[in-house]
Each structure stands twice: as structure tokens, then as C-alpha cells.
Design an enzyme around this catalytic site. Structure first.
Site, mmCIF file in Angstrom:
data_model
loop_
_atom_site.group_PDB
_atom_site.id
_atom_site.type_symbol
_atom_site.label_atom_id
_atom_site.label_comp_id
_atom_site.label_asym_id
_atom_site.label_seq_id
_atom_site.Cartn_x
_atom_site.Cartn_y
_atom_site.Cartn_z
ATOM 1 N N LYS A 13 0.960 -1.347 0.034
ATOM 2 C CA LYS A 13 0.047 -0.163 -0.124
ATOM 3 C C LYS A 13 0.904 1.067 -0.002
ATOM 4 O O LYS A 13 0.675 2.341 -0.852
ATOM 5 C CB LYS A 13 -1.001 0.154 1.255
ATOM 6 C CG LYS A 13 -1.935 -1.192 1.463
ATOM 7 C CD LYS A 13 -2.806 -0.978 2.361
ATOM 8 C CE LYS A 13 -1.988 -0.868 3.899
ATOM 9 N NZ LYS A 13 -1.581 -2.071 4.456
ATOM 10 N N ARG A 88 -9.222 1.175 9.113
ATOM 11 C CA ARG A 88 -9.016 -0.463 9.151
ATOM 12 C C ARG A 88 -10.239 -1.117 9.885
ATOM 13 O O ARG A 88 -9.968 -2.330 10.165
ATOM 14 C CB ARG A 88 -7.737 -0.301 9.950
ATOM 15 C CG ARG A 88 -6.525 -0.685 9.308
ATOM 16 C CD ARG A 88 -5.413 -0.525 10.174
ATOM 17 N NE ARG A 88 -4.277 -1.181 10.102
ATOM 18 C CZ ARG A 88 -3.149 -0.671 9.360
ATOM 19 N NH1 ARG A 88 -2.936 0.485 9.019
ATOM 20 N NH2 ARG A 88 -2.123 -1.421 9.635
ATOM 21 N N ARG A 127 11.926 -7.009 6.223
ATOM 22 C CA ARG A 127 11.951 -5.681 5.975
ATOM 23 C C ARG A 127 12.970 -4.777 6.904
ATOM 24 O O ARG A 127 12.912 -5.184 7.981
ATOM 25 C CB ARG A 127 10.452 -5.314 6.111
ATOM 26 C CG ARG A 127 10.354 -3.688 5.483
ATOM 27 C CD ARG A 127 8.675 -3.653 5.447
ATOM 28 N NE ARG A 127 7.835 -3.366 6.595
ATOM 29 C CZ ARG A 127 6.554 -2.738 6.496
ATOM 30 N NH1 ARG A 127 6.108 -2.433 5.185
ATOM 31 N NH2 ARG A 127 5.894 -2.634 7.530
ATOM 32 N N ARG A 162 11.355 -3.076 12.476
ATOM 33 C CA ARG A 162 10.277 -2.503 13.203
ATOM 34 C C ARG A 162 9.883 -3.779 14.387
ATOM 35 O O ARG A 162 10.016 -4.710 13.996
ATOM 36 C CB ARG A 162 9.235 -2.211 12.171
ATOM 37 C CG ARG A 162 9.174 -0.577 12.174
ATOM 38 C CD ARG A 162 8.185 -0.357 10.782
ATOM 39 N NE ARG A 162 7.115 -0.972 11.061
ATOM 40 C CZ ARG A 162 5.867 -0.672 10.269
ATOM 41 N NH1 ARG A 162 6.073 0.101 9.014
ATOM 42 N NH2 ARG A 162 4.588 -1.118 10.592
ATOM 43 N N ARG A 173 -0.617 -9.464 13.196
ATOM 44 C CA ARG A 173 -1.322 -8.321 12.545
ATOM 45 C C ARG A 173 -2.187 -8.978 11.136
ATOM 46 O O ARG A 173 -3.125 -8.583 10.800
ATOM 47 C CB ARG A 173 -0.173 -7.705 12.015
ATOM 48 C CG ARG A 173 0.671 -6.774 13.095
ATOM 49 C CD ARG A 173 1.873 -6.106 12.574
ATOM 50 N NE ARG A 173 1.584 -4.798 11.514
ATOM 51 C CZ ARG A 173 2.610 -4.681 10.805
ATOM 52 N NH1 ARG A 173 3.745 -5.442 10.895
ATOM 53 N NH2 ARG A 173 2.514 -3.643 9.818
HETATM 54 P P1 AMP Z 1 1.108 0.274 9.300
HETATM 55 O O1 AMP Z 1 2.382 1.105 9.116
HETATM 56 O O2 AMP Z 1 -0.232 1.047 8.579
HETATM 57 O O3 AMP Z 1 0.867 -1.247 9.408
HETATM 58 O O4 AMP Z 1 0.736 0.638 10.710
HETATM 59 C C1 AMP Z 1 1.497 0.396 11.996
HETATM 60 C C2 AMP Z 1 0.499 0.090 13.198
HETATM 61 O O5 AMP Z 1 -0.169 1.533 13.668
HETATM 62 C C3 AMP Z 1 -0.604 -0.728 13.011
HETATM 63 O O6 AMP Z 1 -0.319 -2.063 13.587
HETATM 64 C C4 AMP Z 1 -1.709 -0.214 14.185
HETATM 65 O O7 AMP Z 1 -1.089 -0.547 15.428
HETATM 66 C C5 AMP Z 1 -1.462 1.084 14.026
HETATM 67 N N1 AMP Z 1 -2.311 1.775 12.897
HETATM 68 C C6 AMP Z 1 -2.170 2.337 11.747
HETATM 69 N N2 AMP Z 1 -3.242 2.666 10.976
HETATM 70 C C7 AMP Z 1 -4.335 2.464 12.014
HETATM 71 C C8 AMP Z 1 -5.690 2.579 12.024
HETATM 72 N N3 AMP Z 1 -6.394 3.064 10.875
HETATM 73 N N4 AMP Z 1 -6.211 2.183 12.879
HETATM 74 C C9 AMP Z 1 -5.845 1.763 14.224
HETATM 75 N N5 AMP Z 1 -4.391 1.587 14.175
HETATM 76 C C10 AMP Z 1 -3.628 1.849 13.247
#
Ligand code: AMP
Length: 219
Positions: A13, A88, A127, A162, A173
Site C-alpha cells: 500500500k 481499518r 523488511r 520495526r 497483524r
Molecule cells: P502500518 O504502518 O499501517 O502497518 O501501521 C502500523 C500500526 O499502527 C498498526 O499495526 C496499528 O497498531 C497502528 N495503526 C495504523 N493505522 C491504523 C488505523 N487506521 N487504525 C488503528 N490502528 C492503526
């Protein structure tokens, strides 16, 4: 253009959104990046979000919805946006529709990047990230430079994994995605906005497919 990307973490994404953001001169809005910045700054939002993020859980809906509502008041969003990692949950999607309705906007298209679980596990656990600019590398097909100088920000850094890219957390996740985020496909399909894209292909092929879909929309 008002576009949303959905897909497993690691489905591409961010990569595709950053290309399209440049092509269409509209902002890529990544709730993950906004949250990681808040964590690094140890702001109250960051302190609240960190535990959930490290555990691979979602941050509470009200927190991210507030963040997005704020972000949409900024002038660079006037011509559109690319949502990368938001919404999400169904609750977030419903609230997002409400927020957009208030400002006479609406989601135009939702691209779902389809990638198998096995491939996601491989992609995410290999990653590595630059702590300075968040540029992402992959130990297998795009390794970080041995010199330690990041190609994104030109700084000498220690590339890191990370916390939430460790194997157990990645698996969790993916479960969270299946339970809470996948239902969004039905939500947007019912609105006639969902398009599926094979995200297992190369970055360029996925990009071509997406551009084709978007060009078709504009006709
Ligand atoms: P990402 O980099 O998009 O995978 O986001 C990393 C982490 O941030 C996720 O595993 C969640 O803990 C939190 N996060 C990011 N976007 C959201 C969202 N829209 N709703 C809830 N938690 C989020």
C-alpha cells in the site's frame, strides 16, 4: 481523487501510494506514519498508541478518526488524498464517510491489494527501515546499503527492524487484518467502489494495473 488502499500490512500500500501521490500531486496519508512520528516524539498520542502498535493491535478508533479529521482540514487535501492504512475497521469507514459527507466529499475508489499470507510473512520479516526518513529496504530483494548511508535521506544510520515486523507480531497483524479490516471489502463493494489488484506481482506491474484502473475511472 479520493482513494483508499486496503490490504494486509506489507501488501505494498505504502509503495504504491507514494508513487501515485507524486503522479497525481495529492498527499499520501498514512496513519501508521503519523502514529510512528507521535511515538518518536513521545507526545501523549504517541504514548497512548505505542503499546498497541508494538503488540500488532489496532490503536483505538477514536484516536485515528480524530487524527484523520484533523489532517483533512489541511489545504493540501483539497484536490484529493490517498489513504494508506486507514480506514481499518467498519467503525472507521462509517465515521470517514460521515466526515467526508460534512465537507461535501466522498471516497471515489478503494483498491484492495491481494497478496498471500506466506508472501506477506516473507516480505515483512525481511523488511528493514531507516530510522531517519522511514525509507524501507528488504533484505532479500532491496538490501540496505552496506555503507550504512540511506538512499532516502543520505544520512549514515543503523537500519532497524520495526518491533511490529517480528514474525509472531506479523502473524498477529494478519489475524487482526482478517478479523477487523477484511470486512471493509464488503462494505465498499456494496457501494460499488471496490477493485481488487494482484499485489503479488512486481512493483511496476502492480503500478501499471492501478494506473489502468484509475485512467478508466477518469474517462
Ligand atoms: P502500518 O504502518 O499501517 O502497518 O501501521 C502500523 C500500526 O499502527 C498498526 O499495526 C496499528 O497498531 C497502528 N495503526 C495504523 N493505522 C491504523 C488505523 N487506521 N487504525 C488503528 N490502528 C492503526
Amino acid at each position: 481523487m479520493e482513494l483508499i488502499f486496503i490490504g494486509y500490512p506489507g501488501s505494498g500500500k505504502g509503495t504504491q501510494a507514494s508513487y501515485l501521490a507524486e503522479k497525481f500531486a495529492i498527499p499520501q496519508i498514512s496513519t501508521g506514519d503519523i502514529l510512528r512520528r507521535a511515538v518518536a516524539e513521545q507526545s501523549p498520542l504517541g504514548v497512548e498508541a505505542k503499546k498497541a502498535m508494538d503488540a500488532g493491535e489496532l490503536v483505538p478508533d477514536r484516536v485515528v478518526i480524530g487524527m484523520i479529521e484533523n489532517r483533512l482540514t489541511e489545504p493540501d487535501t483539497k484536490m484529493g488524498f490517498l489513504m494508506d492504512g486507514f480506514p481499518r475497521t467498519i467503525k472507521q469507514a462509517q465515521e470517514f464517510d460521515r466526515i467526508l459527507h460534512k465537507i461535501h466529499r466522498r471516497v471515489k475508489i478503494v483498491l484492495s491489494l491481494e497478496v498471500s499470507k506466506k508472501r506477506i510473512l516473507m516480505r515483512l520479516t525481511s523488511r528493514r527501515t531507516c530510522p531517519g526518513c522511514n525509507h524501507i529496504y528488504n533484505l532479500i530483494y532491496d538490501p540496505p546499503p552496506q555503507s550504512g548511508v540511506c538512499v532516502g535521506c543520505n544520512q549514515t544510520v543503523s537500519f532497524y527492524q520495526r518491533e511490529d515486523d517480528r514474525e509472531e507480531t506479523v502473524k498477529h497483524r494478519m489475524d487482526v487484518y482478517e478479523e477487523q479490516t477484511r470486512p471493509l471489502k464488503e462494505y465498499y463493494d456494496a457501494q460499488g467502489k471496490l477493485k481488487e489488484v494482484d499485489g503479488s506481482l512486481s512493483i511496476e506491474k502492480v503500478r501499471e494495473h492501478i494506473v489502468k484502473i484509475l485512467t478508466g475511472l477518469e474517462r
